[in-house]
Design a protein around this motif. Structure first.
Motif, mmCIF file in Angstrom:
data_model
loop_
_atom_site.group_PDB
_atom_site.id
_atom_site.type_symbol
_atom_site.label_atom_id
_atom_site.label_comp_id
_atom_site.label_asym_id
_atom_site.label_seq_id
_atom_site.Cartn_x
_atom_site.Cartn_y
_atom_site.Cartn_z
ATOM 1 N N SER A 77 0.754 -1.168 0.016
ATOM 2 C CA SER A 77 0.084 0.060 -0.114
ATOM 3 C C SER A 77 0.851 1.282 0.110
ATOM 4 O O SER A 77 2.086 1.208 0.574
ATOM 5 C CB SER A 77 -0.896 0.009 1.305
ATOM 6 N N ASP A 78 0.207 2.273 -0.589
ATOM 7 C CA ASP A 78 1.146 3.560 -0.538
ATOM 8 C C ASP A 78 -0.286 4.676 -0.430
ATOM 9 O O ASP A 78 -1.211 4.287 -0.607
ATOM 10 C CB ASP A 78 1.815 3.701 -1.929
ATOM 11 N N GLN A 79 0.391 5.906 -0.318
ATOM 12 C CA GLN A 79 -0.307 7.124 -0.522
ATOM 13 C C GLN A 79 -0.081 7.954 -1.578
ATOM 14 O O GLN A 79 -0.197 9.211 -1.266
ATOM 15 C CB GLN A 79 -0.327 7.914 1.120
ATOM 16 N N GLY A 80 0.146 7.367 -2.819
ATOM 17 C CA GLY A 80 0.955 7.915 -3.793
ATOM 18 C C GLY A 80 -0.385 8.630 -4.606
ATOM 19 O O GLY A 80 -1.574 8.679 -4.143
ATOM 20 N N PRO A 81 -0.240 9.087 -5.817
ATOM 21 C CA PRO A 81 -1.334 9.523 -6.821
ATOM 22 C C PRO A 81 -2.438 8.720 -7.030
ATOM 23 O O PRO A 81 -3.525 9.248 -7.647
ATOM 24 C CB PRO A 81 -0.288 9.971 -7.799
ATOM 25 N N GLY A 82 -2.202 7.366 -6.987
ATOM 26 C CA GLY A 82 -3.089 6.553 -7.052
ATOM 27 C C GLY A 82 -3.340 6.152 -8.514
ATOM 28 O O GLY A 82 -2.686 6.690 -9.515
ATOM 29 N N GLY A 106 1.857 -8.314 -14.949
ATOM 30 C CA GLY A 106 2.702 -9.589 -14.580
ATOM 31 C C GLY A 106 2.358 -9.974 -13.344
ATOM 32 O O GLY A 106 2.497 -11.467 -13.165
ATOM 33 N N ALA A 107 2.514 -9.167 -12.090
ATOM 34 C CA ALA A 107 2.161 -9.623 -10.717
ATOM 35 C C ALA A 107 0.858 -10.505 -10.775
ATOM 36 O O ALA A 107 0.781 -11.460 -9.983
ATOM 37 C CB ALA A 107 2.191 -8.612 -10.009
ATOM 38 N N ARG A 108 -0.185 -10.147 -11.570
ATOM 39 C CA ARG A 108 -1.405 -10.710 -11.490
ATOM 40 C C ARG A 108 -1.214 -12.054 -12.085
ATOM 41 O O ARG A 108 -1.715 -13.126 -11.437
ATOM 42 C CB ARG A 108 -2.386 -9.792 -12.259
ATOM 43 N N ARG A 109 -0.574 -12.319 -13.068
ATOM 44 C CA ARG A 109 -0.314 -13.647 -13.670
ATOM 45 C C ARG A 109 0.613 -14.346 -12.952
ATOM 46 O O ARG A 109 0.203 -15.597 -12.831
ATOM 47 C CB ARG A 109 0.410 -13.551 -15.024
ATOM 48 N N LEU A 110 1.630 -14.007 -12.188
ATOM 49 C CA LEU A 110 2.455 -14.834 -11.232
ATOM 50 C C LEU A 110 1.625 -15.133 -10.243
ATOM 51 O O LEU A 110 2.030 -16.468 -9.583
ATOM 52 C CB LEU A 110 3.717 -14.110 -10.819
ATOM 53 N N MET A 111 0.648 -14.551 -9.485
ATOM 54 C CA MET A 111 0.080 -14.914 -8.308
ATOM 55 C C MET A 111 -1.181 -15.629 -8.520
ATOM 56 O O MET A 111 -1.961 -15.549 -9.369
ATOM 57 C CB MET A 111 -0.077 -13.647 -7.447
ATOM 58 N N ASP A 112 -1.547 -16.457 -7.501
ATOM 59 C CA ASP A 112 -2.848 -17.123 -7.564
ATOM 60 C C ASP A 112 -4.242 -16.375 -7.307
ATOM 61 O O ASP A 112 -5.226 -16.354 -8.044
ATOM 62 C CB ASP A 112 -2.860 -18.325 -6.527
ATOM 63 N N GLU A 113 -4.046 -15.200 -6.509
ATOM 64 C CA GLU A 113 -4.988 -14.202 -6.138
ATOM 65 C C GLU A 113 -4.426 -12.883 -6.467
ATOM 66 O O GLU A 113 -3.390 -12.748 -5.707
ATOM 67 C CB GLU A 113 -5.587 -14.424 -4.904
ATOM 68 N N PHE A 114 -5.147 -11.881 -6.796
ATOM 69 C CA PHE A 114 -4.862 -10.625 -6.911
ATOM 70 C C PHE A 114 -5.874 -9.488 -6.866
ATOM 71 O O PHE A 114 -6.791 -9.989 -7.538
ATOM 72 C CB PHE A 114 -3.888 -10.518 -8.344
ATOM 73 N N GLU A 115 -5.614 -8.500 -6.264
ATOM 74 C CA GLU A 115 -6.594 -7.560 -6.120
ATOM 75 C C GLU A 115 -6.012 -6.107 -5.937
ATOM 76 O O GLU A 115 -5.094 -6.210 -5.089
ATOM 77 C CB GLU A 115 -7.660 -7.664 -4.750
ATOM 78 N N ILE A 116 -6.551 -5.301 -6.596
ATOM 79 C CA ILE A 116 -5.969 -3.908 -6.766
ATOM 80 C C ILE A 116 -7.038 -2.860 -6.439
ATOM 81 O O ILE A 116 -8.140 -3.108 -6.864
ATOM 82 C CB ILE A 116 -5.132 -3.678 -7.944
ATOM 83 N N VAL A 117 -6.930 -1.966 -5.313
ATOM 84 C CA VAL A 117 -7.798 -0.996 -5.111
ATOM 85 C C VAL A 117 -7.046 0.241 -5.343
ATOM 86 O O VAL A 117 -5.769 0.454 -4.518
ATOM 87 C CB VAL A 117 -8.395 -1.228 -3.856
ATOM 88 N N SER A 118 -7.726 1.469 -5.766
ATOM 89 C CA SER A 118 -7.058 2.734 -5.973
ATOM 90 C C SER A 118 -7.923 3.552 -6.235
ATOM 91 O O SER A 118 -9.108 3.338 -6.873
ATOM 92 C CB SER A 118 -6.146 2.639 -6.949
ATOM 93 N N GLU A 119 -7.770 4.852 -5.883
ATOM 94 C CA GLU A 119 -8.764 6.039 -5.793
ATOM 95 C C GLU A 119 -7.718 7.240 -6.335
ATOM 96 O O GLU A 119 -6.628 7.431 -5.437
ATOM 97 C CB GLU A 119 -9.394 6.219 -4.690
ATOM 98 N N PRO A 120 -7.932 8.004 -7.205
ATOM 99 C CA PRO A 120 -7.029 9.022 -7.650
ATOM 100 C C PRO A 120 -6.815 9.809 -6.250
ATOM 101 O O PRO A 120 -7.733 10.493 -5.898
ATOM 102 C CB PRO A 120 -7.527 9.563 -9.016
ATOM 103 N N GLY A 121 -5.563 10.112 -6.242
ATOM 104 C CA GLY A 121 -5.106 11.058 -5.004
ATOM 105 C C GLY A 121 -5.104 10.497 -3.527
ATOM 106 O O GLY A 121 -4.701 10.773 -2.573
ATOM 107 N N ASN A 122 -5.438 8.984 -3.486
ATOM 108 C CA ASN A 122 -5.581 8.136 -2.360
ATOM 109 C C ASN A 122 -4.657 7.087 -2.146
ATOM 110 O O ASN A 122 -4.998 6.026 -1.495
ATOM 111 C CB ASN A 122 -7.020 7.784 -2.078
ATOM 112 N N GLY A 123 -3.932 6.939 -3.247
ATOM 113 C CA GLY A 123 -2.759 5.622 -3.275
ATOM 114 C C GLY A 123 -3.593 4.418 -3.620
ATOM 115 O O GLY A 123 -4.574 4.397 -4.341
#
Length: 133
Positions: A77-82, A106-123
């Motif tokens: 997790s990060d608090q970057g630009p999202g 690439g990371a999604r293909r390598l791992m068995d489960e993958f989820e990404i959550v982002s909102e612009p300005g909130n990392g």
């Protein structure tokens, strides 16, 4: 080593540390062979994105248990630009920087489960799991 590690990521050396710790925890979870390299590579891709795009963040590594299966969970997790358009960011070749645009997909293909959550300005928060075979 315990069943969990929390790592600050804000420079290239932290990417290497995250890879190493992830590999160590994966061994404890019963992951072996080439899957250890897979876990380390996925962690490296996600950690590098933190350094390049957000400048700083953290990676939490945990041993996962699901019935008789064990694995390793990676929460970055990060608090970057999202990410404004996650679907676009998950396409091979898409990059807002000067990279090849292969890190997230690439990371999604390598791992068995993958989820990404982002909102612009909130990392960004990426959660991914690799299960032992």
């Amino acid at each position: 080593m315990t069943d969990e590690a929390r790592l600050r990521v804000d420079r290239d050396a932290d990417v290497v540390t995250a890879r190493q710790k992830g590999r160590e925890l994966a061994v404890l979870a019963g992951i072996s062979g080439s899957d250890l390299t897979v876990v380390a590579t996925a962690i490296s891709e996600i950690a590098r994105n933190i350094v390049v795009y957000a400048k700083r963040g953290e990676i939490v590594l945990k041993i996962a248990q699901n019935g008789h299966r064990r694995g390793v969970i990676v929460i970055a997790s990060d608090q970057g630009p999202g990410i404004a358009d996650i679907a676009m960011a998950m396409r091979d070749g898409f990059s807002t920087g000067k990279s090849l645009g292969l890190g997230l997909p690439g990371a999604r293909r390598l791992m068995d489960e993958f989820e990404i959550v982002s909102e612009p300005g909130n990392g960004v928060t990426v959660t991914m799991t690799k299960w032992s075979r």
